[in-house]
Design a protein around this motif. Structure first.
Motif, PDB file in Angstrom:
ATOM      1  N   GLU A  36       0.832  -1.210   0.000  1.00  0.00           N
ATOM      2  CA  GLU A  36       0.000   0.000   0.000  1.00  0.00           C
ATOM      3  C   GLU A  36       0.869   1.264   0.000  1.00  0.00           C
ATOM      4  N   ALA A  37       1.854   1.332   0.871  1.00  0.00           N
ATOM      5  CA  ALA A  37       2.747   2.495   0.912  1.00  0.00           C
ATOM      6  C   ALA A  37       3.573   2.575  -0.366  1.00  0.00           C
ATOM      7  N   PHE A  38       4.054   1.443  -0.841  1.00  0.00           N
ATOM      8  CA  PHE A  38       4.853   1.447  -2.072  1.00  0.00           C
ATOM      9  C   PHE A  38       4.005   1.892  -3.265  1.00  0.00           C
ATOM     10  N   ASN A  39       2.761   1.451  -3.322  1.00  0.00           N
ATOM     11  CA  ASN A  39       1.882   1.869  -4.411  1.00  0.00           C
ATOM     12  C   ASN A  39       1.622   3.367  -4.383  1.00  0.00           C
ATOM     13  N   LEU A  40       1.538   3.959  -3.188  1.00  0.00           N
ATOM     14  CA  LEU A  40       1.414   5.420  -3.097  1.00  0.00           C
ATOM     15  C   LEU A  40       2.653   6.109  -3.663  1.00  0.00           C
ATOM     16  N   ILE A  41       3.816   5.572  -3.347  1.00  0.00           N
ATOM     17  CA  ILE A  41       5.069   6.152  -3.853  1.00  0.00           C
ATOM     18  C   ILE A  41       5.119   6.032  -5.375  1.00  0.00           C
ATOM     19  N   LYS A  42       4.633   4.927  -5.908  1.00  0.00           N
ATOM     20  CA  LYS A  42       4.594   4.761  -7.369  1.00  0.00           C
ATOM     21  C   LYS A  42       3.749   5.846  -8.041  1.00  0.00           C
ATOM     22  N   ASP A  95      11.405  -5.282  -0.353  1.00  0.00           N
ATOM     23  CA  ASP A  95      12.297  -6.391  -0.073  1.00  0.00           C
ATOM     24  C   ASP A  95      11.457  -7.391   0.705  1.00  0.00           C
ATOM     25  N   GLY A  96      10.801  -8.293  -0.020  1.00  0.00           N
ATOM     26  CA  GLY A  96       9.805  -9.149   0.623  1.00  0.00           C
ATOM     27  C   GLY A  96       8.676  -8.256   1.105  1.00  0.00           C
ATOM     28  N   PRO A  97       8.318  -8.331   2.393  1.00  0.00           N
ATOM     29  CA  PRO A  97       7.237  -7.485   2.903  1.00  0.00           C
ATOM     30  C   PRO A  97       7.702  -6.081   3.306  1.00  0.00           C
ATOM     31  N   ASP A  98       9.001  -5.829   3.259  1.00  0.00           N
ATOM     32  CA  ASP A  98       9.559  -4.571   3.748  1.00  0.00           C
ATOM     33  C   ASP A  98       9.748  -3.545   2.639  1.00  0.00           C
ATOM     34  N   LEU A  99       9.374  -2.301   2.932  1.00  0.00           N
ATOM     35  CA  LEU A  99       9.628  -1.186   2.034  1.00  0.00           C
ATOM     36  C   LEU A  99      10.962  -0.580   2.437  1.00  0.00           C
ATOM     37  N   HIS A 119       1.261   5.433   8.313  1.00  0.00           N
ATOM     38  CA  HIS A 119       0.045   5.958   8.927  1.00  0.00           C
ATOM     39  C   HIS A 119      -0.971   6.202   7.819  1.00  0.00           C
ATOM     40  N   ASP A 120      -1.959   5.332   7.753  1.00  0.00           N
ATOM     41  CA  ASP A 120      -2.935   5.349   6.660  1.00  0.00           C
ATOM     42  C   ASP A 120      -3.748   6.640   6.616  1.00  0.00           C
ATOM     43  N   GLU A 121      -4.104   7.193   7.798  1.00  0.00           N
ATOM     44  CA  GLU A 121      -4.976   8.363   7.798  1.00  0.00           C
ATOM     45  C   GLU A 121      -4.327   9.597   7.171  1.00  0.00           C
ATOM     46  N   ASN A 122      -3.024   9.780   7.328  1.00  0.00           N
ATOM     47  CA  ASN A 122      -2.364  10.944   6.700  1.00  0.00           C
ATOM     48  C   ASN A 122      -1.334  10.532   5.654  1.00  0.00           C
ATOM     49  N   LYS A 123      -1.325   9.261   5.297  1.00  0.00           N
ATOM     50  CA  LYS A 123      -0.441   8.740   4.245  1.00  0.00           C
ATOM     51  C   LYS A 123       1.017   9.121   4.508  1.00  0.00           C
ATOM     52  N   SER A 124       1.470   8.908   5.723  1.00  0.00           N
ATOM     53  CA  SER A 124       2.839   9.223   6.123  1.00  0.00           C
ATOM     54  C   SER A 124       3.632   7.934   6.307  1.00  0.00           C
ATOM     55  N   VAL A 125       4.818   7.879   5.705  1.00  0.00           N
ATOM     56  CA  VAL A 125       5.698   6.719   5.836  1.00  0.00           C
ATOM     57  C   VAL A 125       6.965   7.177   6.551  1.00  0.00           C
ATOM     58  N   VAL A 126       7.309   6.516   7.641  1.00  0.00           N
ATOM     59  CA  VAL A 126       8.506   6.841   8.411  1.00  0.00           C
ATOM     60  C   VAL A 126       9.532   5.731   8.207  1.00  0.00           C
ATOM     61  N   PHE A 127      10.723   6.129   7.748  1.00  0.00           N
ATOM     62  CA  PHE A 127      11.811   5.194   7.502  1.00  0.00           C
ATOM     63  C   PHE A 127      12.859   5.338   8.599  1.00  0.00           C
ATOM     64  N   GLN A 128      13.369   4.198   9.067  1.00  0.00           N
ATOM     65  CA  GLN A 128      14.422   4.191  10.077  1.00  0.00           C
ATOM     66  C   GLN A 128      15.728   3.700   9.472  1.00  0.00           C
ATOM     67  N   PHE A 129      16.806   4.253   9.968  1.00  0.00           N
ATOM     68  CA  PHE A 129      18.155   3.921   9.528  1.00  0.00           C
ATOM     69  C   PHE A 129      18.446   2.441   9.774  1.00  0.00           C
ATOM     70  N   VAL A 130      19.021   1.767   8.764  1.00  0.00           N
ATOM     71  CA  VAL A 130      19.439   0.372   8.891  1.00  0.00           C
ATOM     72  C   VAL A 130      20.959   0.309   8.911  1.00  0.00           C
ATOM     73  N   ASP A 131      21.587   0.819   7.848  1.00  0.00           N
ATOM     74  CA  ASP A 131      23.043   0.846   7.761  1.00  0.00           C
ATOM     75  C   ASP A 131      23.446   1.845   6.681  1.00  0.00           C
ATOM     76  N   ILE A 132      24.751   1.932   6.440  1.00  0.00           N
ATOM     77  CA  ILE A 132      25.242   2.936   5.498  1.00  0.00           C
ATOM     78  C   ILE A 132      26.522   2.424   4.845  1.00  0.00           C
ATOM     79  N   THR A 133      26.706   2.778   3.596  1.00  0.00           N
ATOM     80  CA  THR A 133      27.961   2.484   2.910  1.00  0.00           C
ATOM     81  C   THR A 133      28.696   3.795   2.670  1.00  0.00           C
ATOM     82  N   ASN A 134      30.014   3.689   2.594  1.00  0.00           N
ATOM     83  CA  ASN A 134      30.879   4.809   2.245  1.00  0.00           C
ATOM     84  C   ASN A 134      30.876   5.939   3.269  1.00  0.00           C
ATOM     85  N   LEU A 135      30.640   5.631   4.550  1.00  0.00           N
ATOM     86  CA  LEU A 135      30.696   6.637   5.611  1.00  0.00           C
ATOM     87  C   LEU A 135      32.153   6.806   6.037  1.00  0.00           C
ATOM     88  N   ALA A 136      32.666   8.012   5.918  1.00  0.00           N
ATOM     89  CA  ALA A 136      34.086   8.273   6.190  1.00  0.00           C
ATOM     90  C   ALA A 136      34.467   7.920   7.622  1.00  0.00           C
TER      91      ALA A 136
END
Length: 179
Positions: A36-42, A95-99, A119-136
């Motif tokens: 649902e969230a991914f389809n909104l982004i599309k 990525d499977g069930p994960d956006l 959050h379906d009512e205001n169509k807000s998607v919150v992303f949390q940090f997983v990891d990072i590449t190329n961080l000095a």
């Protein structure tokens, strides 16, 4: 013996399927992030114009964006454009069930984030940090969080949480669809 192995295998499959389903954040009024969230982004595909305001450098100005599909519709690319130049790119995909999103930052690194809530009512998607590449180094500037507010098909707000040596600042980008 074969019957016992089959019972154990069935139990393991059921257990892992249930554990994967429960991995979503169900806090507050959030619902699991999925297609649902991914389809909104599309639906953001197209050209956008707007402004940005960044608390980290106390700067503001104009910002444009272009959203387009790639990978036969399995990923959405967002180019953020300032003064005619693409300065950052983000790629959203399931990525499977994960956006997830990988952000190709102007800081020269690539934070990877996973949607934690939708959050379906205001169509807000919150992303949390997983990891990072190329961080000095651990204190180097990088995006550590992202929120998309998609309440209107012709308006979007993007909020980047930016971390430098443990201090956070925010960049808010408000965009309207170009007609």
């Amino acid at each position: 013996m074969k019957k016992i192995a089959l019972i154990i295998l069935t139990f393991c499959i059921s257990f892992f399927a249930h554990a994967q389903h429960d991995d979503h954040n169900h806090s507050g009024n959030a619902v699991p992030v999925n297609n649902e969230a991914f389809n909104l982004i599309k639906k953001l595909v197209g050209d956008w114009k707007g402004t940005f305001k960044w608390t980290g450098r106390s700067s503001e100005g104009t910002m444009n964006a272009k959203y387009y599909l790639t990978g036969h519709g399995t990923a959405v690319v967002k180019d953020l454009i300032n003064e005619g130049n693409v300065i950052m790119t983000s790629v959203y995909h399931l990525d499977g069930p994960d956006l997830r999103v990988t952000h190709y930052c102007a800081a020269g690194n690539q934070p990877r984030l996973k949607a934690a809530t939708f959050h379906d009512e205001n169509k807000s998607v919150v992303f949390q940090f997983v990891d990072i590449t190329n961080l000095a180094n651990p204190g180097a500037p990088h995006v550590s969080g992202l929120e998309l507010r998609l309440a209107d098909i012709d308006k979007i707000t993007i909020i980047f949480t930016f971390t430098v040596s443990g201090s956070e600042s925010f960049e808010q980008i408000d965009l309207s669809r170009s007609k």
